[in-house]
Design a protein around this motif. Sequence first.
Motif, PDB file in Angstrom:
ATOM      1  N   GLN A 128      22.473  47.871  41.636  1.00 12.80           N
ATOM      2  CA  GLN A 128      22.112  48.740  40.510  1.00 12.80           C
ATOM      3  C   GLN A 128      22.058  50.204  40.927  1.00 12.80           C
ATOM      4  OE1 GLN A 128      18.444  47.321  38.795  1.00 12.80           O
ATOM      5  NE2 GLN A 128      19.240  45.267  38.470  1.00 12.80           N
ATOM      6  N   GLY A 129      22.301  50.465  42.195  1.00 14.50           N
ATOM      7  CA  GLY A 129      22.329  51.841  42.673  1.00 14.50           C
ATOM      8  C   GLY A 129      20.955  52.432  42.918  1.00 14.50           C
ATOM      9  N   LEU A 130      19.948  51.592  43.060  1.00 17.11           N
ATOM     10  CA  LEU A 130      18.602  52.083  43.310  1.00 17.11           C
ATOM     11  C   LEU A 130      18.411  52.371  44.796  1.00 17.11           C
ATOM     12  CD1 LEU A 130      16.641  49.503  41.115  1.00 17.11           C
ATOM     13  CD2 LEU A 130      17.262  51.839  40.503  1.00 17.11           C
ATOM     14  N   ALA A 131      17.574  53.342  45.087  1.00 17.48           N
ATOM     15  CA  ALA A 131      17.281  53.680  46.484  1.00 17.48           C
ATOM     16  C   ALA A 131      16.476  52.543  47.118  1.00 17.48           C
ATOM     17  CB  ALA A 131      16.490  54.980  46.549  1.00 17.48           C
ATOM     18  N   THR A 132      16.769  52.288  48.387  1.00 19.95           N
ATOM     19  CA  THR A 132      16.097  51.206  49.099  1.00 19.95           C
ATOM     20  C   THR A 132      14.583  51.407  49.113  1.00 19.95           C
ATOM     21  OG1 THR A 132      18.042  50.926  50.493  1.00 19.95           O
ATOM     22  CG2 THR A 132      16.003  49.958  51.288  1.00 19.95           C
ATOM     23  N   ASN A 133      14.147  52.630  49.335  1.00 18.33           N
ATOM     24  CA  ASN A 133      12.708  52.923  49.344  1.00 18.33           C
ATOM     25  C   ASN A 133      12.063  52.594  48.001  1.00 18.33           C
ATOM     26  OD1 ASN A 133      12.960  53.802  51.931  1.00 18.33           O
ATOM     27  ND2 ASN A 133      12.846  55.975  51.438  1.00 18.33           N
ATOM     28  N   PHE A 134      12.779  52.912  46.920  1.00 22.79           N
ATOM     29  CA  PHE A 134      12.250  52.632  45.591  1.00 22.79           C
ATOM     30  C   PHE A 134      12.140  51.122  45.365  1.00 22.79           C
ATOM     31  CE2 PHE A 134      12.976  51.728  41.063  1.00 22.79           C
ATOM     32  CZ  PHE A 134      11.826  52.291  40.556  1.00 22.79           C
ATOM     33  N   VAL A 135      13.161  50.392  45.744  1.00 25.75           N
ATOM     34  CA  VAL A 135      13.148  48.931  45.566  1.00 25.75           C
ATOM     35  C   VAL A 135      12.006  48.332  46.384  1.00 25.75           C
ATOM     36  CG1 VAL A 135      14.415  46.787  45.946  1.00 25.75           C
ATOM     37  CG2 VAL A 135      15.609  48.789  45.046  1.00 25.75           C
ATOM     38  N   GLU A 136      11.851  48.829  47.617  1.00 23.17           N
ATOM     39  CA  GLU A 136      10.797  48.289  48.479  1.00 23.17           C
ATOM     40  C   GLU A 136       9.415  48.586  47.922  1.00 23.17           C
ATOM     41  OE1 GLU A 136       9.308  48.762  53.036  1.00 23.17           O
ATOM     42  OE2 GLU A 136      11.454  48.631  52.661  1.00 23.17           O
ATOM     43  N   SER A 137       9.190  49.768  47.415  1.00 23.86           N
ATOM     44  CA  SER A 137       7.857  50.111  46.918  1.00 23.86           C
ATOM     45  C   SER A 137       7.583  49.550  45.528  1.00 23.86           C
ATOM     46  CB  SER A 137       7.658  51.629  46.912  1.00 23.86           C
ATOM     47  OG  SER A 137       8.573  52.235  46.013  1.00 23.86           O
ATOM     48  N   ALA A 138       8.607  49.392  44.713  1.00 19.56           N
ATOM     49  CA  ALA A 138       8.379  48.973  43.329  1.00 19.56           C
ATOM     50  C   ALA A 138       8.583  47.479  43.083  1.00 19.56           C
ATOM     51  CB  ALA A 138       9.292  49.773  42.400  1.00 19.56           C
ATOM     52  N   TYR A 139       9.504  46.855  43.814  1.00 22.88           N
ATOM     53  CA  TYR A 139       9.884  45.483  43.471  1.00 22.88           C
ATOM     54  C   TYR A 139       9.764  44.462  44.602  1.00 22.88           C
ATOM     55  CZ  TYR A 139      11.859  47.740  39.374  1.00 22.88           C
ATOM     56  OH  TYR A 139      12.017  48.463  38.221  1.00 22.88           O
ATOM     57  N   LYS A 140       9.459  44.897  45.815  1.00 26.20           N
ATOM     58  CA  LYS A 140       9.450  43.965  46.950  1.00 26.20           C
ATOM     59  C   LYS A 140       8.455  42.824  46.756  1.00 26.20           C
ATOM     60  CE  LYS A 140       8.703  43.504  51.865  1.00 26.20           C
ATOM     61  NZ  LYS A 140       8.378  44.131  53.117  1.00 26.20           N
TER      62      LYS A 140
END
Length: 110
Positions: A47-59
Amino acid sequence: MNDIQLPDFDKMLEQIQKIKTLSVEVSKLDLQIKYLESITFRQGKEQGLATNFVESAYKHTGFNDEILPLREQIVDKKAELEAARYTLELDKSLIEVWRTISANERLGLQ
């Protein structure tokens, strides 16, 4: 203090089997969580999301909260596992107390 009774050894063997079963269940849940986390990261990259964002928001939750029930289950299983381990340790301690009392009685110290 002379009323210390030996634990039931059959129950201790059942407790060991329970610990084994719970350990396997915890390991399986841990693998399922890691697998879902990897899928979440992969979907985030697609989806083109930043890895940091995915880790903090969805991990911890996943995109659709699919990881949360597994996290609840693993917490419950780990608590059961720890309780089973403590129960076995208590039985081992009771055996040691019984051995000490028994030896003292044989020596005439009680």
